[in-house]
Write a protein that holds these residues in place. Sequence first.
Motif, PDB file in Angstrom:
ATOM      1  N   LYS A   1       0.659  -1.325  -0.308  1.00 42.31           N
ATOM      2  CA  LYS A   1      -0.086  -0.038  -0.256  1.00 42.31           C
ATOM      3  C   LYS A   1       0.602   1.433  -0.118  1.00 42.31           C
ATOM      4  O   LYS A   1       0.595   1.945  -0.622  1.00 42.31           O
ATOM      5  CB  LYS A   1      -1.198  -0.232   1.276  1.00 42.31           C
ATOM      6  CG  LYS A   1      -2.622   1.282   0.896  1.00 42.31           C
ATOM      7  CD  LYS A   1      -2.978   0.855   2.735  1.00 42.31           C
ATOM      8  CE  LYS A   1      -3.096   1.795   3.634  1.00 42.31           C
ATOM      9  NZ  LYS A   1      -3.275   2.064   4.765  1.00 42.31           N
TER      10      LYS A   1
ATOM     11  N   ARG B   1       3.932   1.484  -1.079  1.00 40.69           N
ATOM     12  CA  ARG B   1       5.123   1.626  -2.270  1.00 40.69           C
ATOM     13  C   ARG B   1       4.976   2.491  -2.990  1.00 40.69           C
ATOM     14  O   ARG B   1       6.106   3.541  -3.306  1.00 40.69           O
ATOM     15  CB  ARG B   1       5.083  -0.043  -2.901  1.00 40.69           C
ATOM     16  CG  ARG B   1       3.773  -0.123  -3.302  1.00 40.69           C
ATOM     17  CD  ARG B   1       4.889  -1.271  -4.003  1.00 40.69           C
ATOM     18  NE  ARG B   1       2.609  -1.865  -4.197  1.00 40.69           N
ATOM     19  CZ  ARG B   1       3.179  -3.013  -5.123  1.00 40.69           C
ATOM     20  NH1 ARG B   1       3.974  -4.199  -5.556  1.00 40.69           N
ATOM     21  NH2 ARG B   1       1.748  -3.829  -5.395  1.00 40.69           N
ATOM     22  N   PHE B   2       3.928   2.937  -3.484  1.00 38.38           N
ATOM     23  CA  PHE B   2       3.668   4.253  -4.684  1.00 38.38           C
ATOM     24  C   PHE B   2       3.999   5.141  -3.917  1.00 38.38           C
ATOM     25  O   PHE B   2       5.132   6.484  -5.113  1.00 38.38           O
ATOM     26  CB  PHE B   2       3.155   4.083  -5.579  1.00 38.38           C
ATOM     27  CG  PHE B   2       3.115   2.747  -6.748  1.00 38.38           C
ATOM     28  CD1 PHE B   2       3.952   2.261  -7.020  1.00 38.38           C
ATOM     29  CD2 PHE B   2       1.740   1.542  -6.126  1.00 38.38           C
ATOM     30  CE1 PHE B   2       4.037   1.129  -7.730  1.00 38.38           C
ATOM     31  CE2 PHE B   2       1.608   0.843  -6.794  1.00 38.38           C
ATOM     32  CZ  PHE B   2       3.030   0.018  -8.078  1.00 38.38           C
ATOM     33  N   THR B   3       3.457   6.044  -3.433  1.00 38.68           N
ATOM     34  CA  THR B   3       3.511   7.414  -2.281  1.00 38.68           C
ATOM     35  C   THR B   3       5.007   7.522  -1.555  1.00 38.68           C
ATOM     36  O   THR B   3       5.354   8.268  -2.248  1.00 38.68           O
ATOM     37  CB  THR B   3       2.537   6.857  -1.243  1.00 38.68           C
ATOM     38  OG1 THR B   3       0.935   6.232  -1.597  1.00 38.68           O
ATOM     39  CG2 THR B   3       2.256   8.084  -0.686  1.00 38.68           C
TER      40      THR B   3
ATOM     41  N   THR C   1       7.002   8.246  -4.824  1.00 35.81           N
ATOM     42  CA  THR C   1       6.303  10.190  -5.699  1.00 35.81           C
ATOM     43  C   THR C   1       6.652  10.997  -4.915  1.00 35.81           C
ATOM     44  O   THR C   1       6.820  12.610  -4.899  1.00 35.81           O
ATOM     45  CB  THR C   1       4.954   9.864  -6.411  1.00 35.81           C
ATOM     46  OG1 THR C   1       3.801   9.283  -5.135  1.00 35.81           O
ATOM     47  CG2 THR C   1       4.333   8.876  -7.135  1.00 35.81           C
TER      48      THR C   1
ATOM     49  N   ARG D   1       5.345  15.802 -11.282  1.00 31.86           N
ATOM     50  CA  ARG D   1       5.347  13.853 -11.533  1.00 31.86           C
ATOM     51  C   ARG D   1       3.913  12.999 -11.963  1.00 31.86           C
ATOM     52  O   ARG D   1       4.113  12.227 -12.333  1.00 31.86           O
ATOM     53  CB  ARG D   1       5.137  13.540 -10.216  1.00 31.86           C
ATOM     54  CG  ARG D   1       6.484  13.501  -9.047  1.00 31.86           C
ATOM     55  CD  ARG D   1       6.794  13.676  -8.282  1.00 31.86           C
ATOM     56  NE  ARG D   1       8.126  14.653  -7.312  1.00 31.86           N
ATOM     57  CZ  ARG D   1       8.244  14.527  -6.515  1.00 31.86           C
ATOM     58  NH1 ARG D   1       7.166  14.378  -5.221  1.00 31.86           N
ATOM     59  NH2 ARG D   1       9.362  15.061  -5.983  1.00 31.86           N
TER      60      ARG D   1
ATOM     61  N   ILE E   1       1.034  13.884 -12.033  1.00 31.85           N
ATOM     62  CA  ILE E   1      -0.019  13.058 -11.311  1.00 31.85           C
ATOM     63  C   ILE E   1      -1.373  14.376 -11.482  1.00 31.85           C
ATOM     64  O   ILE E   1      -1.005  15.219 -11.549  1.00 31.85           O
ATOM     65  CB  ILE E   1      -0.193  13.263  -9.934  1.00 31.85           C
ATOM     66  CG1 ILE E   1       1.364  12.409  -9.087  1.00 31.85           C
ATOM     67  CG2 ILE E   1      -0.706  11.752  -9.565  1.00 31.85           C
ATOM     68  CD1 ILE E   1       2.015  12.057  -8.344  1.00 31.85           C
TER      69      ILE E   1
ATOM     70  N   ALA F   1      -8.928   3.629   1.509  1.00 28.97           N
ATOM     71  CA  ALA F   1      -7.303   4.429   1.575  1.00 28.97           C
ATOM     72  C   ALA F   1      -6.314   3.339   1.774  1.00 28.97           C
ATOM     73  O   ALA F   1      -5.405   3.379   1.447  1.00 28.97           O
ATOM     74  CB  ALA F   1      -6.868   5.143   3.185  1.00 28.97           C
ATOM     75  N   GLY F   2      -7.102   1.814   1.843  1.00 30.38           N
ATOM     76  CA  GLY F   2      -6.083   0.793   1.190  1.00 30.38           C
ATOM     77  C   GLY F   2      -6.066   0.325  -0.284  1.00 30.38           C
ATOM     78  O   GLY F   2      -5.226   1.261  -1.133  1.00 30.38           O
TER      79      GLY F   2
ATOM     80  N   MET G   1      -6.970   3.358  -3.016  1.00 29.04           N
ATOM     81  CA  MET G   1      -5.737   4.278  -3.060  1.00 29.04           C
ATOM     82  C   MET G   1      -4.733   3.540  -3.662  1.00 29.04           C
ATOM     83  O   MET G   1      -4.178   4.499  -4.626  1.00 29.04           O
ATOM     84  CB  MET G   1      -5.615   4.384  -1.946  1.00 29.04           C
ATOM     85  CG  MET G   1      -4.106   5.533  -1.457  1.00 29.04           C
ATOM     86  SD  MET G   1      -3.718   6.468   0.064  1.00 29.04           S
ATOM     87  CE  MET G   1      -2.190   5.490  -0.181  1.00 29.04           C
ATOM     88  N   MET G   2      -4.241   2.571  -3.503  1.00 27.19           N
ATOM     89  CA  MET G   2      -3.262   1.558  -4.592  1.00 27.19           C
ATOM     90  C   MET G   2      -3.788   1.212  -6.023  1.00 27.19           C
ATOM     91  O   MET G   2      -3.418   1.539  -6.853  1.00 27.19           O
ATOM     92  CB  MET G   2      -3.855   0.574  -4.132  1.00 27.19           C
ATOM     93  CG  MET G   2      -1.853  -0.111  -2.931  1.00 27.19           C
ATOM     94  SD  MET G   2      -0.906   1.264  -3.216  1.00 27.19           S
ATOM     95  CE  MET G   2      -0.082  -0.327  -4.251  1.00 27.19           C
TER      96      MET G   2
ATOM     97  N   ALA H   1      -3.985   9.316  -3.867  1.00 26.31           N
ATOM     98  CA  ALA H   1      -3.614   9.200  -2.488  1.00 26.31           C
ATOM     99  C   ALA H   1      -3.795  10.872  -1.798  1.00 26.31           C
ATOM    100  O   ALA H   1      -4.576  10.143  -0.521  1.00 26.31           O
ATOM    101  CB  ALA H   1      -1.856   9.579  -2.338  1.00 26.31           C
TER     102      ALA H   1
END
Lengths: 346, 381
Positions: A93, A95-97, A100, B34, B36, B337-338, B341-342, B347
Amino acid sequence: MFKYVKQLTSLVAMVAVLFAFTTETMAAKKSKTLKNTQKKGFVRCGVSQGLPGFSNADAAGNWTGVDVDVCRAVAAAVLGDANKVKYTPLSAKERFTALTSGEIDILSRNTTWTLSRDADIGLTFVGVNFYDGQGFMVRRDSGITSTSQFKNGISACTNIGTTTELNMRDFFNSKGISYEPVAFEKADEVVAAYDSGRCDTYTTDKSGLAAQRTKMTNPDDHIVLPETISKEPLGPVVRQGDAVWEDIVRWSLNVMIEAEEYGITSANADSMKVSENPQIKRLVGSEGELGAAFGLDNDWSLRIIKQVGNYGESYKRNIADTGILPNRGPNQIWTKGGLLYVPPAR
Amino acid sequence: MKIKKILPQLLTLLFIVLIFGFFTMNAQENMDTRGIEFGFGFLKQEASFDIQFSLIDYDGSHSYARAYLVGLLNTLLVAFIGIILATLLGAVVGVSRLSPNYLIRKTASFYIEFFRNIPLLLQIFFWYFAALRALPMPEDAPLLLNSSFLTIKGLYAPAPIWTNFDVFFTTLIIAIVLIFFFLRYAKKKQEQEGKRLPVLLISSAIFIGLPLLTFLIGGVDLSFSFPVIRQMSQSSYTFDGGFKIPPELIALTLALTLYTATFIAENVRAGIQGIGKGQKEAAASIGLSPSHVLNLVIMPQALRIIIPPTTNQYLNLTKNSSLAAAIAYPDLVLVFAGTAMMQTGKAIEIVGITMATYLTISLVISLLMNWYNKKIAILEK
């Protein structure tokens, strides 16, 4: 007249100094990540929270694994020492945050390369260091030997925030089987829950299943089913927007794979400097100026091979010799029938 | 003079606005570099992941917004059950701590000291994995109450099957409203004429009688579907039919209840002890029985001391329920949020929504409790 000459020489000197600066640090200037890494003196690497064979810490806190070796290769290339890596264990969960937001500079954590991840969330995948696919583990005494024996109401343990969750749904839907997904945040809890009997099957990448099986109370009580339900090309990831850093990580991995292709190992790398083959000479840095393109010296690839080894050595050390997956399967050099085919380093 | 008063406030306001502005700009810039994108359009997209336990109809073909709702309802469910159970347990233990009986008093204080001083996450893990180890596999589970099975895969109970449930439900609401008016009438009558009506008897008669009547004349019917065991493979079994409560929900509720009840018990004890001894003696001297002393004199005053800190515990329980993610109970944090979000990578948006949601839940609980607190406060005349 003399006055002008003096002025002119100082001007030329200034321009020369300026130029020298620009040429030398062109790459470093373009790459904020490279500059920061060199300043800090270590590579910031995001890894898993413990997956034997890929990234796993021993009791003394030493990290090993094929994913870890990618970061070590970059450290060898950029800083001259493969040990100059700072590891950050991350859940699926987080890793990407973490990447970035700039907490880490390389994410090398058995991460599947997909379109939406590559295009959508500010990430760039640089290559594939392990070809994997999703599979299922079941208890041996269940008598199940194929996914076709799955019945309605089966409960499946897995991790959240992975492609596994999505593939699982596609798979069970296409088979018309009702199932109960039990998704945990951390792999250790998934294993504990499956091991205790909460779930009938445990699903994740097959390499992960093989690795986690070693953590079960009694590994021989469990089998991995032969079916593979998805493509999972795993590879290192970098932040979008730093092309030089992206190239460094990509080619550090490629050098390891190509070194195996040409038979260069950590043991014979030095003697290969006088090889007849120009491609081998380029890889060990005795011909060409490959490192200059990244702002690195010419021995960068030699250091990778000497300190980390080629891909085959890394695989043998971490995955084959530990008994996780003795058979290399698709993770074999293309000339030997595998999928590992990288662009030439020249 | 006036400027002197306003200026510091204006400066503070300006400072806050600037800070927020800076953070927003900073986030925007970083997200731009980035690549996003910011936006809430993803909420309408197909979620394409399944959720283990849902109070509403849901599968992966529904939207992320629907998945959010599933997570929210699961959070509210565990918070609601937890608050009720923790209040009941806390009240009993709190009163027990003041019991003249040595064994009861010591047991209560041991329970409080034990559960209050172990981190909640550890307790959740303990109950979950202890339960998983201790509970039987479906094929070995004993029959409970002639209808249910408690197994490692959850509690399987008979599921009610209603016909004309809406008629029944409407009648139930009518009954509750009727009782409310009846209670007001009874109170008025007692104040004016000094007559006491058999309040408990009549209200329970209304509460039970009216809904029962719908079975006879309203066409309402209730039957049960019982869980039946079925073999899936040589060694694994499951149940068909019935109603299933996952072990994750049971373990989480248990841990939250046992943990929060210790704090509530201490609040109750503090509340009772905060009432002067004279009150109790005065009540006894006019001839009230010990239970009347507690119910009519001590408790109404003690509540005023108990409610405000207990509100905090309710808020804590609700927020602590987010630890569910550790044991796979699909609450708001795990689902939204898990997983969500992934899968979307949004985020900032998702964490923002989740934070706003918890804030709203907490504020609503506070509001309700403050309203109640005001209601029982001493009326200044």
